[in-house]
Design a protein around this motif. Sequence first.
Motif, PDB file in Angstrom:
ATOM      1  N   VAL A  22       0.842  -1.200   0.000  1.00 33.00           N
ATOM      2  CA  VAL A  22       0.000   0.000   0.000  1.00 33.00           C
ATOM      3  C   VAL A  22       0.882   1.257   0.000  1.00 33.00           C
ATOM      4  N   CYS A  23       1.916   1.249   0.832  1.00 28.64           N
ATOM      5  CA  CYS A  23       2.810   2.407   0.900  1.00 28.64           C
ATOM      6  C   CYS A  23       3.512   2.638  -0.436  1.00 28.64           C
ATOM      7  N   ARG A  24       3.902   1.557  -1.052  1.00 25.21           N
ATOM      8  CA  ARG A  24       4.643   1.700  -2.308  1.00 25.21           C
ATOM      9  C   ARG A  24       3.733   2.248  -3.407  1.00 25.21           C
ATOM     10  N   ILE A  25       2.446   1.904  -3.319  1.00 25.92           N
ATOM     11  CA  ILE A  25       1.489   2.388  -4.313  1.00 25.92           C
ATOM     12  C   ILE A  25       1.182   3.882  -4.112  1.00 25.92           C
ATOM     13  N   TYR A  26       1.054   4.278  -2.846  1.00 26.70           N
ATOM     14  CA  TYR A  26       0.587   5.638  -2.570  1.00 26.70           C
ATOM     15  C   TYR A  26       1.700   6.659  -2.343  1.00 26.70           C
ATOM     16  N   THR A  27       2.944   6.228  -2.279  1.00 29.16           N
ATOM     17  CA  THR A  27       4.020   7.208  -2.117  1.00 29.16           C
ATOM     18  C   THR A  27       5.078   6.978  -3.193  1.00 29.16           C
ATOM     19  N   THR A  28       5.888   8.008  -3.402  1.00 24.76           N
ATOM     20  CA  THR A  28       6.901   7.839  -4.445  1.00 24.76           C
ATOM     21  C   THR A  28       8.317   8.019  -3.922  1.00 24.76           C
ATOM     22  N   ASP A  29       8.461   8.311  -2.623  1.00 29.23           N
ATOM     23  CA  ASP A  29       9.841   8.332  -2.110  1.00 29.23           C
ATOM     24  C   ASP A  29       9.885   7.620  -0.764  1.00 29.23           C
ATOM     25  N   ASP A  31      11.004   8.316   2.216  1.00 26.43           N
ATOM     26  CA  ASP A  31      10.606   9.003   3.444  1.00 26.43           C
ATOM     27  C   ASP A  31       9.092   8.992   3.619  1.00 26.43           C
ATOM     28  N   ALA A  32       8.399   9.292   2.527  1.00 26.17           N
ATOM     29  CA  ALA A  32       6.941   9.272   2.576  1.00 26.17           C
ATOM     30  C   ALA A  32       6.439   7.861   2.842  1.00 26.17           C
ATOM     31  N   HIS A  33       7.118   6.898   2.235  1.00 26.96           N
ATOM     32  CA  HIS A  33       6.790   5.487   2.460  1.00 26.96           C
ATOM     33  C   HIS A  33       6.858   5.167   3.958  1.00 26.96           C
ATOM     34  N   LYS A  34       7.928   5.618   4.589  1.00 27.53           N
ATOM     35  CA  LYS A  34       8.128   5.379   6.023  1.00 27.53           C
ATOM     36  C   LYS A  34       7.037   6.070   6.843  1.00 27.53           C
ATOM     37  N   ASP A  35       6.741   7.319   6.477  1.00 29.47           N
ATOM     38  CA  ASP A  35       5.702   8.080   7.186  1.00 29.47           C
ATOM     39  C   ASP A  35       4.346   7.385   7.116  1.00 29.47           C
ATOM     40  N   LEU A  36       4.000   6.988   5.902  1.00 25.65           N
ATOM     41  CA  LEU A  36       2.693   6.335   5.714  1.00 25.65           C
ATOM     42  C   LEU A  36       2.662   4.994   6.445  1.00 25.65           C
ATOM     43  N   PHE A  37       3.767   4.260   6.372  1.00 25.65           N
ATOM     44  CA  PHE A  37       3.847   2.973   7.066  1.00 25.65           C
ATOM     45  C   PHE A  37       3.612   3.178   8.563  1.00 25.65           C
ATOM     46  N   GLN A  38       4.242   4.209   9.097  1.00 19.33           N
ATOM     47  CA  GLN A  38       4.096   4.497  10.531  1.00 19.33           C
ATOM     48  C   GLN A  38       2.647   4.876  10.869  1.00 19.33           C
ATOM     49  N   GLU A  39       2.042   5.715  10.032  1.00 19.20           N
ATOM     50  CA  GLU A  39       0.668   6.139  10.300  1.00 19.20           C
ATOM     51  C   GLU A  39      -0.294   4.942  10.249  1.00 19.20           C
ATOM     52  N   ILE A  40      -0.092   4.059   9.287  1.00 26.05           N
ATOM     53  CA  ILE A  40      -0.945   2.863   9.193  1.00 26.05           C
ATOM     54  C   ILE A  40      -0.760   1.992  10.434  1.00 26.05           C
ATOM     55  N   THR A  41       0.513   1.853  10.855  1.00 29.29           N
ATOM     56  CA  THR A  41       0.787   1.060  12.057  1.00 29.29           C
ATOM     57  C   THR A  41       0.062   1.645  13.268  1.00 29.29           C
ATOM     58  N   ILE A  42       0.127   2.981  13.407  1.00 26.82           N
ATOM     59  CA  ILE A  42      -0.559   3.654  14.527  1.00 26.82           C
ATOM     60  C   ILE A  42      -2.054   3.359  14.489  1.00 26.82           C
ATOM     61  N   GLN A  43      -2.641   3.520  13.305  1.00 26.48           N
ATOM     62  CA  GLN A  43      -4.089   3.311  13.165  1.00 26.48           C
ATOM     63  C   GLN A  43      -4.468   1.855  13.439  1.00 26.48           C
ATOM     64  N   LEU A  44      -3.639   0.925  12.962  1.00 27.92           N
ATOM     65  CA  LEU A  44      -3.924  -0.496  13.191  1.00 27.92           C
ATOM     66  C   LEU A  44      -3.910  -0.816  14.685  1.00 27.92           C
ATOM     67  N   TRP A  45      -2.894  -0.317  15.365  1.00 25.32           N
ATOM     68  CA  TRP A  45      -2.767  -0.607  16.787  1.00 25.32           C
ATOM     69  C   TRP A  45      -3.878   0.086  17.588  1.00 25.32           C
ATOM     70  N   LYS A  46      -4.178   1.320  17.227  1.00 26.84           N
ATOM     71  CA  LYS A  46      -5.212   2.089  17.927  1.00 26.84           C
ATOM     72  C   LYS A  46      -6.562   1.377  17.857  1.00 26.84           C
ATOM     73  N   ASN A  47      -6.813   0.701  16.742  1.00 29.00           N
ATOM     74  CA  ASN A  47      -8.119   0.084  16.545  1.00 29.00           C
ATOM     75  C   ASN A  47      -8.102  -1.428  16.747  1.00 29.00           C
ATOM     76  N   LEU A  72      -6.588   9.648   5.557  1.00 26.28           N
ATOM     77  CA  LEU A  72      -5.989  10.238   6.762  1.00 26.28           C
ATOM     78  C   LEU A  72      -4.592  10.792   6.556  1.00 26.28           C
ATOM     79  N   TYR A  73      -3.850  10.133   5.673  1.00 26.56           N
ATOM     80  CA  TYR A  73      -2.447  10.489   5.555  1.00 26.56           C
ATOM     81  C   TYR A  73      -2.269  11.793   4.784  1.00 26.56           C
ATOM     82  N   ARG A  74      -1.438  12.642   5.368  1.00 24.90           N
ATOM     83  CA  ARG A  74      -1.156  13.892   4.713  1.00 24.90           C
ATOM     84  C   ARG A  74       0.356  14.037   4.617  1.00 24.90           C
ATOM     85  N   LYS A  75       0.804  14.152   3.406  1.00 20.59           N
ATOM     86  CA  LYS A  75       2.241  14.223   3.201  1.00 20.59           C
ATOM     87  C   LYS A  75       2.793  15.499   3.826  1.00 20.59           C
ATOM     88  N   SER A  76       3.857  15.335   4.573  1.00 22.09           N
ATOM     89  CA  SER A  76       4.476  16.487   5.201  1.00 22.09           C
ATOM     90  C   SER A  76       5.023  17.418   4.120  1.00 22.09           C
TER      91      SER A  76
END
Lengths: 163, 217
Positions: A22-29, A31-47, A72-76
Amino acid sequence: MKNLETKFLLDFENNQNIVHKVCRIYTTDSDAHKDLFQEITIQLWKNYSKFRGDSKFSTWMYRVALNTAISLYRKSSKRIKTEDYSDIEYKIQSVEYDDNQELQLKALYAAIHQLNDIDKALIFLYLEDKPFKEISITLGISDINARVKMNRAKEKLRTILLS
Amino acid sequence: MDLLDKYKKTWGLQPKNIDKISSEEIYKMARSKSISIVKWIFILGLIEFSIGIIFMLLNIYQNQTYDMLATDLLTRKYLLYLSFLTVPFLLYFLNMFYNNYKNISVTDNTRVLMEMIKKTRRSVRNYILFNLAVIVLGSIIITFISLKNSTRDIILQNQIIDFQLNFDDDESIIIIMIIITVIILTVIWSFYQLIYGNLLKKINRNYKELKKLDNDL
């Protein structure tokens, strides 16, 4: 609580390649891949405590990961692009279909990057071999709509791949 | 075999362990702070509500501290009533905003999730619109009282003290009040649209895309 954490980490461990895709599809670098991966992890754990197990963990993971990427994800904006791994992909995008697996994959990702967020989700679920029922439930659209949209998305992808 | 089917096959052959992240790393990540749009909407909403409350408190505070002309007092009295009147509305909006925020769930389907995010934002937007309406009402009160008392001191002293304008008639007061109100409203509204337009650009675009077929079929 400890048990829940252990179970979560185990579930995640077995399915983390879904999140990476999913990260590879929605990001192109990367750093963004890492950010999105982290956000998904947060959301998965939260729920995770709300995950009842009435569906497969992976099904639930698809939904949370795609929702995070789409809504939810917003690129910095401050981030300077580094290690852009899509550079190569864009260059080989017009490479004709050949048997080299890696090249094919790169061409496929590069083509998917050109689709809009919803089409990306549709194509991703198609590539992951998900049934229409699951696709329509995940996105919250009717079965017919999912089919029509899927055909259009596939058509767009085919055009990009052939160009 | 169709072209896409071939690609699909390749897709399925992707190595599973590429970029694999360790459990310890996942554990740390799961506990880090979210940077999601929803969180920003919540923070911005709280800031907006706080600003509303601060303005109201300032208004009350000023009422207690300043010596004022009789007409000025009258204006302030009405503005104070207006502030108190907004309290139940403020609580109503705050409650709605919080409930909407609580109901946003990433485990809902994509369409419902986006609808809930938009709804949460709308509750704050309505609160802002309400505040702008109060500003308009406030300036109408000021204008009305100053006209009624034929005292232009209020405006001269409080609003545009540096402008040595000569008020020949009531119309000038009305025009000036309208201009001031319009300027204030435009500034607030543009600022507001800029923040949320930027924040929700992606969601609006994706929502439109997802809903597009509903209109086609």
